[in-house]
Scaffold this active site. Sequence first.
Site, PDB file in Angstrom:
ATOM      1  CE  LYS A 110      -1.744   2.991   2.022  1.00  0.00           C
ATOM      2  NZ  LYS A 110      -1.718   4.490   1.754  1.00  0.00           N
ATOM      3  N   GLY A 114       4.303   8.186   9.784  1.00  0.00           N
ATOM      4  CA  GLY A 114       4.190   9.040  10.950  1.00  0.00           C
ATOM      5  C   GLY A 114       3.881   8.266  12.219  1.00  0.00           C
ATOM      6  CB  CYS A 171      12.051   9.317   9.334  1.00  0.00           C
ATOM      7  SG  CYS A 171      13.036   8.011   8.552  1.00  0.00           S
TER       8      CYS A 171
END
Length: 500
Positions: free
Chosen positions: A186, A240, A295
């Site tokens: 996904k 996140g 990140c």
Amino acid sequence: MTDPLVQSTGSRLAPAGRILVGGEWVEGHGAELVSHDPADGTVVARLPAAAPVDVDTAVRRGEAARSARAWRDLLPHQRARYLVRTADLIEERAEQLAVLQSRDNGKPLAETRALVASAAGTFRYVAAVLECQEGAIPPSRGDHLAFSVHEPIGVVAAITPWNSPIASEAQKVAPALAAGNAVVVKPAAWTPLLALELGALLLEAGVPEGLVSVLPGPGGTVGQALVEHPGVGHVSFTGGTGTGRALAATAATRLKTTSLELGGKSPTIVLPDADLDVAVNGVLFGVFSSQGQSCIAGSRLFVHDAVYDDVVSRIAEKADRLRVGHPRAEGTQLGPLITASHRDSVEGYIADGVAAGGVVRAGGARPSDPSLQAGSYLRPTVIEGLGPGARVVREEIFGPVLVALRFRDEDDLVAAANDTAYGLACGIWTRDFPRAWRLARAIEAGTVWINTYKQLSIATPFGGVKDSGSSREKGLGAIRAYQRQKSIYMGMSGPIAWAD
């Protein structure tokens, strides 16, 4: 500005307007997804997104494909061949994939070329590691022989972020397939195209149909349906922290295992004995490469008071000289942010920092070049003068914003560096090896770089602590994350006496 797209790279491999569901290219049952080029807002592709019904089809076909003897009974070296073929195909289409990724998420070509090369390297490394995986024969504590073996989980959901397409997919798909599973990918709704291209390459490499599906769509529908589906045994998620926490809670109610690589607000530390030329360039690369949309970005800069003014002045001066430009133009160092709305969010953090008393030493605004006005560009920004409680200091911004902070005492430094919900990465700049080692052990982070930054290897485990995640990708253990361990006992003494 005319997009300097390399015309020789050819067309996309995945059929336009189609998604990959259980080995078939079909129209998704969800709303239309539109991929925009962040450089100028133009449309790169349109396609119907996946929907929960597509999730169900992909999972059911994936389970059938992974349990079929054609895949289930393959020996490790035979599965490895599919991974090596995929690596070859990625390398053959490297420029095409790099250009497409640059159009899909706005990264400069120098970065997207490196990410495509990384994806090919991931498939090769996992293929090699697959042939070296071993079980175990634990010491016997009775008249029996025991074996410890590892087996596939079944169907794996791989939910990937928008900032590093194809490299992120490779880090999940390659070990999941190597472990014997089927995989449903996904990709982020903003960047669906590279995952679809990887799906096409895997089919071309001969991976049996049904083993890989690619379902672009919103996380709230497609991602949620994957996490909730009873046929999915493991969820691997990069994204996140808030989303990861919610995903893990849902998976826990269904006793699914998870791999979570989440956000970061990483410290980078300059000690007074550091080679300041090396440190300044390393800090700039660590926070501003990928437009800060990383990140592991070193977004909190701690500089010893003895060299603070010199270091911050150098960083601010060089930040203002970094080349912000079209991502397919040679020499560009920072391209656009992923969307205009995300740029607005980053600008909001900068304004909040100024309102809290921060001083902007560099950037803080959009570039003035008229040719860039249609894209979501933002100049690299350096802010100082803020306390540890400021929102800009504490929250992940995911943009080109560096916050500079002073320190004097090492114990205070460690406390301040660890005063965060995150624990993904850290950079240390010093010539003093014992001190570097001491700090590296004291900082709460999954990865620490000393006199370098953002050096990553598929052979080295990667992940975070605290709100930055709960697992590791890459390394020799990458495949094991997608397997279950089983113990098998073989009795050696004949019938059990109790039954007589």
